[in-house]
Enzyme design. Structure first.
Site, PDB file in Angstrom:
ATOM      1  N   SER A 131      -2.600   2.348   7.938  1.00 47.31           N
ATOM      2  CA  SER A 131      -1.877   1.397   7.505  1.00 47.31           C
ATOM      3  C   SER A 131      -1.197   0.536   9.036  1.00 47.31           C
ATOM      4  O   SER A 131      -1.299   1.151  10.000  1.00 47.31           O
ATOM      5  CB  SER A 131      -0.371   1.264   6.902  1.00 47.31           C
ATOM      6  OG  SER A 131       0.300   0.565   6.826  1.00 47.31           O
ATOM      7  N   TYR A 140       7.418   6.914   6.176  1.00 47.14           N
ATOM      8  CA  TYR A 140       6.246   6.241   6.029  1.00 47.14           C
ATOM      9  C   TYR A 140       5.315   6.172   7.157  1.00 47.14           C
ATOM     10  O   TYR A 140       4.239   6.303   7.433  1.00 47.14           O
ATOM     11  CB  TYR A 140       6.103   5.072   5.253  1.00 47.14           C
ATOM     12  CG  TYR A 140       5.058   4.340   4.864  1.00 47.14           C
ATOM     13  CD1 TYR A 140       4.192   4.617   3.770  1.00 47.14           C
ATOM     14  CD2 TYR A 140       4.428   3.068   5.575  1.00 47.14           C
ATOM     15  CE1 TYR A 140       3.026   4.102   3.495  1.00 47.14           C
ATOM     16  CE2 TYR A 140       3.442   2.571   5.307  1.00 47.14           C
ATOM     17  CZ  TYR A 140       2.693   3.043   4.312  1.00 47.14           C
ATOM     18  OH  TYR A 140       1.522   2.124   4.023  1.00 47.14           O
TER      19      TYR A 140
END
Length: 275
Positions: free
Chosen positions: A114, A127
């Protein structure tokens, strides 16, 4: 390509199967899988290998997108998010790499991280940590796979039109003790409206395929993050001490750079090459 696709949700599987039927394409080999289940992952790898005879491409894509203040996170928060986002990639690699090595022709591994692998945020500490971990693993793995003739890419998409925002509503009971509080469905739905502006997943996929074909180590799909990378570059250079490094340390770093260049060219390197 002939596809094997893992899934957890039967409704999602049915929708995908319908899409392939409408497109007149061969149905994928559907394999039910929780990416944190190592025994099942090993079985899935063997099933795919037996079904196709060879395995040429591995894409590790599963992840959960869960946010909250890191200073209030519990062990369950860390274990769940890291277990899926990083542990799932590890399980895919350990399960499938022997199958890729046993196959012939062009082969490639793509690990989906990501933009959070470069850009931290105040609500995304765990995350972000998971995506930084995937980035570090993938960038190192590329050097290990080159001597086997296997390509390896890190892909860092940004906002994409998916249902990733629903992750917090799917928290397993075994990780129920969260420091983030109970997920608010209405608040998540509002957050999900941002994903409506995201890139079409097909466009992301096309860019990944192009990056694989070009043997790119890093595949970036979204053009809007130029200012972020410029800021990272400038801040990193500014943080370096303004002083001379001793010759012996400079020599070690040059040996490291040379070892990385050779490894990328397919030469197997060892610790002895670093001193």
């Amino acid at each position: 390509m002939r596809l094997a696709l893992s899934y957890r949700n039967e409704k999602d599987k049915e929708q995908v199967a319908q899409w392939f039927a409408e497109q007149g394409r061969e149905q994928p080999l559907f394999l039910k899988l929780d990416v944190t289940d190592r025994a099942r992952f090993a079985a899935v790898a063997q099933e795919a290998f037996d079904h196709f005879g060879e395995v040429h491409v591995l894409v590790n894509n599963a992840g959960v997108s869960v946010f909250g203040p890191t200073d209030e996170a519990t062990y369950d928060d860390f274990d769940w998010i890291m277990g899926v986002n990083f542990g799932g990639v590890v399980n895919g690699i350990v399960s499938f790499l022997p199958k890729l090595k046993a196959s012939q022709g062009r082969r490639h591994v793509v690990n989906i991280a990501s933009m959070a692998a470069f850009l931290p945020g105040p609500q995304a500490g765990i995350y972000t940590a998971s995506k930084f971990a995937v980035r570090g693993l993938t960038e190192s793995l590329r050097y290990n796979l080159a001597p086997h003739g296997i390509g390896c890419s890190l892909c860092c998409p940004a906002l994409t039109r998916t249902n990733a925002w629903t992750s917090a509503l799917k928290r397993p009971d075994g990780f129920g003790q969260s420091g983030f509080g109970e997920a608010d469905a209405d608040e998540l739905a509002q957050f999900g409206t941002a994903f409506d502006a995201g890139m079409d997943p097909r466009e992301v996929g096309d860019k990944i395929l192009a990056g694989m074909t070009a043997q790119k180590a890093l595949i970036l799909t979204h053009p809007e993050h130029g200012p972020d990378f410029a800021e990272i570059y400038e801040a990193s250079l500014a943080a370096l001490p303004d002083e001379e490094a001793p010759p012996e340390r400079l020599k070690i770093e040059e040996l490291r750079r040379e070892a990385m260049r050779k490894a990328e060219q397919g030469v197997a390197m060892s610790l002895g090459d670093l001193t």
